[in-house]
Design a protein around this motif. Structure first.
Motif, PDB file in Angstrom:
ATOM      1  N   ALA A 243       0.823  -1.208   0.000  1.00 24.25           N
ATOM      2  CA  ALA A 243       0.000   0.000   0.000  1.00 24.25           C
ATOM      3  C   ALA A 243       0.857   1.258   0.000  1.00 24.25           C
ATOM      4  N   ALA A 244       1.898   1.272   0.840  1.00 21.41           N
ATOM      5  CA  ALA A 244       2.769   2.443   0.915  1.00 21.41           C
ATOM      6  C   ALA A 244       3.482   2.680  -0.405  1.00 21.41           C
ATOM      7  N   ALA A 245       3.990   1.606  -1.011  1.00 25.58           N
ATOM      8  CA  ALA A 245       4.713   1.751  -2.280  1.00 25.58           C
ATOM      9  C   ALA A 245       3.774   2.163  -3.406  1.00 25.58           C
ATOM     10  N   MET A 246       2.571   1.600  -3.419  1.00 26.83           N
ATOM     11  CA  MET A 246       1.613   1.953  -4.464  1.00 26.83           C
ATOM     12  C   MET A 246       1.201   3.415  -4.358  1.00 26.83           C
ATOM     13  N   LEU A 247       0.867   3.879  -3.154  1.00 31.19           N
ATOM     14  CA  LEU A 247       0.462   5.271  -2.983  1.00 31.19           C
ATOM     15  C   LEU A 247       1.598   6.228  -3.315  1.00 31.19           C
ATOM     16  N   ALA A 248       2.836   5.821  -3.010  1.00 28.20           N
ATOM     17  CA  ALA A 248       3.980   6.693  -3.281  1.00 28.20           C
ATOM     18  C   ALA A 248       4.147   6.988  -4.765  1.00 28.20           C
ATOM     19  N   GLU A 249       3.604   6.124  -5.629  1.00 27.69           N
ATOM     20  CA  GLU A 249       3.728   6.349  -7.072  1.00 27.69           C
ATOM     21  C   GLU A 249       3.000   7.609  -7.520  1.00 27.69           C
ATOM     22  N   THR A 250       1.925   7.984  -6.812  1.00 33.25           N
ATOM     23  CA  THR A 250       1.127   9.133  -7.263  1.00 33.25           C
ATOM     24  C   THR A 250       0.791  10.127  -6.157  1.00 33.25           C
ATOM     25  N   VAL A 251       1.166   9.827  -4.906  1.00 35.04           N
ATOM     26  CA  VAL A 251       0.856  10.711  -3.780  1.00 35.04           C
ATOM     27  C   VAL A 251       2.160  11.100  -3.084  1.00 35.04           C
ATOM     28  N   PRO A 252       2.736  12.247  -3.377  1.00 39.65           N
ATOM     29  CA  PRO A 252       3.974  12.671  -2.713  1.00 39.65           C
ATOM     30  C   PRO A 252       3.756  12.822  -1.216  1.00 39.65           C
ATOM     31  N   GLY A 253       4.746  12.403  -0.428  1.00 36.88           N
ATOM     32  CA  GLY A 253       4.554  12.529   1.008  1.00 36.88           C
ATOM     33  C   GLY A 253       5.751  12.110   1.819  1.00 36.88           C
ATOM     34  N   SER A 254       5.511  11.945   3.116  1.00 38.46           N
ATOM     35  CA  SER A 254       6.547  11.551   4.062  1.00 38.46           C
ATOM     36  C   SER A 254       6.014  10.430   4.930  1.00 38.46           C
ATOM     37  N   THR A 255       6.925   9.761   5.616  1.00 39.55           N
ATOM     38  CA  THR A 255       6.528   8.693   6.523  1.00 39.55           C
ATOM     39  C   THR A 255       7.590   8.532   7.597  1.00 39.55           C
ATOM     40  N   ILE A 256       7.255   7.775   8.637  1.00 43.72           N
ATOM     41  CA  ILE A 256       8.202   7.474   9.714  1.00 43.72           C
ATOM     42  C   ILE A 256       8.954   6.203   9.350  1.00 43.72           C
ATOM     43  N   TYR A 257      10.248   6.223   9.552  1.00 38.36           N
ATOM     44  CA  TYR A 257      11.099   5.103   9.180  1.00 38.36           C
ATOM     45  C   TYR A 257      11.755   4.513  10.416  1.00 38.36           C
ATOM     46  N   LYS A 258      11.642   3.203  10.588  1.00 35.28           N
ATOM     47  CA  LYS A 258      12.284   2.501  11.688  1.00 35.28           C
ATOM     48  C   LYS A 258      13.504   1.772  11.147  1.00 35.28           C
ATOM     49  N   PRO A 259      14.712   2.234  11.441  1.00 37.03           N
ATOM     50  CA  PRO A 259      15.927   1.611  10.880  1.00 37.03           C
ATOM     51  C   PRO A 259      16.099   0.157  11.299  1.00 37.03           C
ATOM     52  N   PHE A 260      16.674  -0.637  10.407  1.00 36.73           N
ATOM     53  CA  PHE A 260      17.052  -2.017  10.722  1.00 36.73           C
ATOM     54  C   PHE A 260      18.508  -1.987  11.209  1.00 36.73           C
ATOM     55  N   ALA A 261      18.680  -1.601  12.432  1.00 36.33           N
ATOM     56  CA  ALA A 261      20.026  -1.359  12.955  1.00 36.33           C
ATOM     57  C   ALA A 261      20.888  -2.615  12.953  1.00 36.33           C
ATOM     58  N   ALA A 262      20.273  -3.788  13.087  1.00 38.16           N
ATOM     59  CA  ALA A 262      21.044  -5.018  13.194  1.00 38.16           C
ATOM     60  C   ALA A 262      21.636  -5.462  11.868  1.00 38.16           C
TER      61      ALA A 262
ATOM     62  N   PHE B 227      15.382  -1.974   2.293  1.00 40.41           N
ATOM     63  CA  PHE B 227      14.050  -1.466   2.627  1.00 40.41           C
ATOM     64  C   PHE B 227      13.972   0.039   2.425  1.00 40.41           C
ATOM     65  N   GLY B 228      15.041   0.750   2.805  1.00 40.10           N
ATOM     66  CA  GLY B 228      15.036   2.191   2.613  1.00 40.10           C
ATOM     67  C   GLY B 228      14.871   2.578   1.162  1.00 40.10           C
ATOM     68  N   GLY B 229      15.574   1.859   0.280  1.00 39.67           N
ATOM     69  CA  GLY B 229      15.430   2.134  -1.138  1.00 39.67           C
ATOM     70  C   GLY B 229      14.035   1.853  -1.642  1.00 39.67           C
ATOM     71  N   MET B 230      13.428   0.790  -1.133  1.00 38.26           N
ATOM     72  CA  MET B 230      12.070   0.445  -1.547  1.00 38.26           C
ATOM     73  C   MET B 230      11.072   1.515  -1.115  1.00 38.26           C
ATOM     74  N   ARG B 231      11.282   2.078   0.051  1.00 37.42           N
ATOM     75  CA  ARG B 231      10.311   3.024   0.605  1.00 37.42           C
ATOM     76  C   ARG B 231      10.505   4.447   0.112  1.00 37.42           C
ATOM     77  N   THR B 232      11.655   4.759  -0.464  1.00 37.08           N
ATOM     78  CA  THR B 232      11.926   6.145  -0.852  1.00 37.08           C
ATOM     79  C   THR B 232      12.122   6.349  -2.353  1.00 37.08           C
ATOM     80  N   ARG B 233      12.103   5.281  -3.139  1.00 36.02           N
ATOM     81  CA  ARG B 233      12.501   5.441  -4.542  1.00 36.02           C
ATOM     82  C   ARG B 233      11.501   6.222  -5.378  1.00 36.02           C
ATOM     83  N   HIS B 234      10.268   6.408  -4.870  1.00 30.56           N
ATOM     84  CA  HIS B 234       9.305   7.232  -5.601  1.00 30.56           C
ATOM     85  C   HIS B 234       9.213   8.642  -5.021  1.00 30.56           C
ATOM     86  N   GLY B 235      10.167   8.990  -4.180  1.00 26.91           N
ATOM     87  CA  GLY B 235      10.213  10.362  -3.664  1.00 26.91           C
ATOM     88  C   GLY B 235       9.690  10.538  -2.254  1.00 26.91           C
TER      89      GLY B 235
END
Length: 312
Positions: free
Chosen positions: A143-162, A170-178
Motif C-alpha cells: 500500500a505504501a509503495a503503491m500510494l507513493a507512485e502518485t501521492v507525494p509525502g513523508s513517513t516514519i522510518y524505523k531503521p534495521f540497525a542489526a 528497505f530504505g530504497g524500496m520506501r523512498t525510490r518514488h520520492g
C-alpha cells in the motif's frame, strides 16, 4: 561529552555492505527477486510451508497472535480465531515473499496491479493531500509503495540497525518514488511541515509505543496505549484524515486498498481523541480481521495494576 548521533533516514549503499558476513542476506534478497519472477502459485506454496514452519519454531510469537485475537474477539469461537491465525500467518509470509515484487516494480506498475475500494477517496487524496491514517496490515508495504507512485509525502522510518544491508534495501524500496522517510526520533515536526507544504503524511497509528506519550483507550473493548496525535496533526496542518488499509487476497495474490471516507478526529491529547482513532482502526480491520499484523504486541503497555497480558 560524546555527541549523540541522530539518524536522518535510510542508509545509502556503500562497499562495506558487500562484506562476506552479509552474503547470507544478499542470498536471501536474491531469492526474493527470483520469487518475484515466479508465479503466485509458487509464492503461495512457499508461504504456506513457511507459515507452518514459523508456527512450530516460534510458538511464543504464535501465542502472541492467539492472545491478541482472544482479547479482541472473545465472542468468537476458538475455531474461528484459529482460522484467522492460520490465514494471517499465510498472508504475512506471502506478503514477505512479495517484497521482491515491490522492490523491482517499475513506476506505475503497482498502481495498475492494485484493486481500490473507495476510488473517489483516492482521487480526492491525489488532489488534496492529507494525513493517511493506516495500520500494520499484511498489505502495508504494498500500500505504501503503491500510494507513493502518485501521492507525494513523508513517513516514519524505523531503521534495521542489526543489518545495514536490510536497512539499505528497505530504505530504497520506501523512498525510490520520492517519499521522505524519517526516523521516529526526528518527531512530527518535519511531517507537519510537509503537510502544510502540500505533501501527504503516511501515518501508522496502531502501534503500542509505551505509556510516556500515550493515552489508554478501548481497542475492541481492551484498554490500549494509543498516541492521540492524528487529530492534532490534522488540525495544525488544516488537512483531512484519510483512513486506509492495505489488504492481500492470498488466493489470487492481488492487493487491495480499502479507503474509508475522510474523518474528523478530536484535536486533543486525551482519551476521547485516542478512542476516536481506535474506532477508525477497528472499522478498517473488522471486515477481515486476518489482515491485521496480529504478531505485534498491541497491548504490551498495561494500565496501572494490570498484569502482563502476554505472560506465558
Amino acid at each position: 561529552m560524546r555527541r549523540k548521533t541522530v539518524s536522518v533516514g535510510p542508509s545509502a549503499f556503500r562497499p562495506g555492505l558487500l562484506a562476506p558476513r552479509y552474503w547470507p542476506t544478499w542470498f536471501g534478497l536474491g531469492l526474493l527477486y527470483l520469487l518475484a519472477l515466479g508465479g503466485h502459485p509458487l509464492r503461495r506454496g512457499v508461504a504456506r510451508l513457511a507459515a507452518g514452519l514459523y508456527r512450530r519454531v516460534n510458538p511464543r510469537r504464535a501465542g502472541i497472535i492467539a492472545t491478541n485475537l482472544r482479547l479482541c474477539f472473545p465472542h468468537q469461537s476458538a475455531e474461528t480465531r484459529e482460522e484467522w491465525l492460520r490465514r494471517y500467518l499465510e498472508r504475512h509470509m506471502l506478503a514477505l515473499l512479495d517484497l521482491g515484487r515491490i522492490r523491482r516494480a517499475r513506476s506505475g506498475e503497482l498502481t495498475r496491479q492494485t484493486e481500490v475500494e473507495g476510488q473517489a477517496v483516492l482521487e480526492r487524496l491525489r488532489a488534496e493531500p492529507g494525513l493517511i491514517l493506516t495500520v500494520h496490515s499484511v498489505g502495508l508495504e504494498w500500500a505504501a509503495a503503491m500510494l507513493a507512485e502518485t501521492v507525494p509525502g513523508s513517513t516514519i522510518y524505523k531503521p534495521f540497525a542489526a543489518n545495514p544491508v536490510v536497512d539499505w534495501w528497505f530504505g530504497g524500496m520506501r523512498t525510490r518514488h520520492g517519499t521522505e522517510a524519517l526516523p521516529r526520533e526526528r518527531g512530527m515536526g518535519p511531517h507537519l511541515k510537509a503537510l502544510r507544504s502540500g505533501r501527504s503524511f503516511f501515518y501508522i497509528a496502531d502501534e503500542d509505543l509505551g505509556a510516556e506519550h500515550s493515552v489508554f483507550a478501548p481497542f475492541f473493548g481492551v484498554e490500549k496505549a494509543t498516541l492521540p496525535l492524528a487529530g492534532k496533526l490534522a488540525r495544525a496542518s488544516g488537512r483531512p484524515v484519510y483512513p486506509v488499509i492495505g489488504q492481500l487476497d492470498e488466493v489470487t495474490g492481488r492487493y487491495r486498498l480499502h479507503f474509508l471516507d475522510p474523518v474528523e478526529l478530536p484535536a486533543t491529547a486525551d482519551r476521547e481523541a485516542a478512542a476516536a482513532i481506535n474506532r477508525v482502526i477497528e472499522e478498517l480491520v473488522i471486515d477481515d480481521p486476518a489482515q491485521l499484523m496480529w504478531s505485534l504486541k498491541y497491548f504490551k503497555t498495561t494500565p496501572p495494576g494490570e498484569a502482563d497480558r502476554y505472560r506465558d
